[in-house]
Design a protein around this motif. Sequence first.
Motif, mmCIF file in Angstrom:
data_model
loop_
_atom_site.group_PDB
_atom_site.id
_atom_site.type_symbol
_atom_site.label_atom_id
_atom_site.label_comp_id
_atom_site.label_asym_id
_atom_site.label_seq_id
_atom_site.Cartn_x
_atom_site.Cartn_y
_atom_site.Cartn_z
ATOM 1 N N ALA A 14 61.828 -24.054 -25.170
ATOM 2 C CA ALA A 14 61.988 -23.836 -23.724
ATOM 3 C C ALA A 14 63.453 -23.695 -23.331
ATOM 4 C CB ALA A 14 61.347 -24.984 -22.956
ATOM 5 N N LEU A 16 65.284 -25.149 -21.487
ATOM 6 C CA LEU A 16 65.618 -25.622 -20.151
ATOM 7 C C LEU A 16 64.937 -26.948 -19.857
ATOM 8 C CD1 LEU A 16 67.352 -24.245 -17.944
ATOM 9 C CD2 LEU A 16 65.215 -23.546 -16.848
ATOM 10 N N PRO A 18 64.989 -29.079 -16.592
ATOM 11 C CA PRO A 18 65.404 -29.349 -15.222
ATOM 12 C C PRO A 18 65.388 -30.845 -14.929
ATOM 13 C CG PRO A 18 63.846 -27.548 -15.267
ATOM 14 C CD PRO A 18 63.831 -28.177 -16.633
ATOM 15 N N ALA A 35 59.377 -24.936 -9.508
ATOM 16 C CA ALA A 35 60.059 -24.578 -10.758
ATOM 17 C C ALA A 35 59.058 -24.031 -11.779
ATOM 18 C CB ALA A 35 60.786 -25.794 -11.319
ATOM 19 N N ALA A 36 57.879 -24.654 -11.835
ATOM 20 C CA ALA A 36 56.845 -24.183 -12.761
ATOM 21 C C ALA A 36 56.426 -22.763 -12.429
ATOM 22 C CB ALA A 36 55.643 -25.121 -12.720
ATOM 23 N N VAL A 40 59.244 -22.537 -15.612
ATOM 24 C CA VAL A 40 59.683 -23.782 -16.246
ATOM 25 C C VAL A 40 58.488 -24.508 -16.864
ATOM 26 C CG1 VAL A 40 60.545 -26.106 -15.735
ATOM 27 C CG2 VAL A 40 61.731 -24.097 -14.827
ATOM 28 N N MET A 43 60.016 -30.754 -17.594
ATOM 29 C CA MET A 43 60.558 -31.368 -16.389
ATOM 30 C C MET A 43 60.962 -32.803 -16.669
ATOM 31 S SD MET A 43 61.183 -30.583 -13.188
ATOM 32 C CE MET A 43 60.179 -29.095 -13.157
ATOM 33 N N LEU A 185 69.570 -25.855 -9.884
ATOM 34 C CA LEU A 185 68.183 -25.392 -9.871
ATOM 35 C C LEU A 185 67.310 -26.249 -8.972
ATOM 36 C CD1 LEU A 185 65.657 -23.873 -10.838
ATOM 37 C CD2 LEU A 185 65.704 -25.267 -12.927
ATOM 38 N N ALA A 200 64.736 -20.614 -10.891
ATOM 39 C CA ALA A 200 64.071 -20.878 -12.182
ATOM 40 C C ALA A 200 63.899 -19.575 -12.951
ATOM 41 C CB ALA A 200 62.724 -21.552 -11.948
ATOM 42 N N TYR A 203 67.138 -18.562 -14.570
ATOM 43 C CA TYR A 203 67.402 -19.325 -15.792
ATOM 44 C C TYR A 203 66.543 -18.839 -16.954
ATOM 45 C CZ TYR A 203 70.553 -22.947 -14.026
ATOM 46 O OH TYR A 203 71.646 -23.625 -13.542
ATOM 47 N N MET A 204 65.282 -18.560 -16.670
ATOM 48 C CA MET A 204 64.401 -18.101 -17.740
ATOM 49 C C MET A 204 64.861 -16.755 -18.282
ATOM 50 S SD MET A 204 62.663 -20.723 -17.938
ATOM 51 C CE MET A 204 61.768 -20.161 -19.387
#
Length: 213
Positions: A14, A16, A18, A35-36, A40, A43, A185, A200, A203-204
């Motif tokens: 992943a 990331l 957060p 975020a999901a 994302v 978490m 974020l 998000a 970032y992805m």
Amino acid sequence: MAAKQEILNRIREACLVPVLRASSPEKAVRMARAAAEGGVIVMEVTMTVPDAVSVIRTLVKEDPQMLIGAGTVLDPETAKMCIAEGAQFVVSPALNLRTVQYCREMDIAVFPGALTPTEIVTAWQAGADVVKVFPAGAMGGAKYLRSLKAPLPQIEMIPTGGVTVDTAQDFLSAGAFGLGVGADLMDERGLENGGVTAKAREYMQVVKSFRER
């Protein structure tokens, strides 16, 4: 619950992590959902969130596919409460040896915080699966991480503090196991205008570009 190595592999994939801070449990859950929606899948719910343990419980039940961890865990008692509610990894801003030992006994991934080379090696020798380098930004950001990884390539590190969309690629290139991303974020102000979801996705995209390189 998935095996620890599987959890670590999924976090590495992943990239990331957060760091969720919010003024209420309700806002924390909303931010996690936002975020999901942006892609994302990991978490970290910090203990600074009011009634954080209930937030972990809610998120674990709501989306079993998302990896939910507990952050700002300062003692094994707190770790025990979070793990009982489904937390799959434990993060701290500092090194508490008892917490690391407890997580190892429970076979739960643990990421204690450290900053200097001595602290990082101490955390690793104590049994840290990954060391949270915090606050990375205050020490020079990606350049500092690269300097640490040169003599310590065997120690996995997650920089936190100073990670933004603009610096994420540099941190990944410097050898980060993953990125601890906070306010850039997970900002409550982004809840009302879709900002959390949009950031998000940014970032992805950075993660996707890094992998393609």
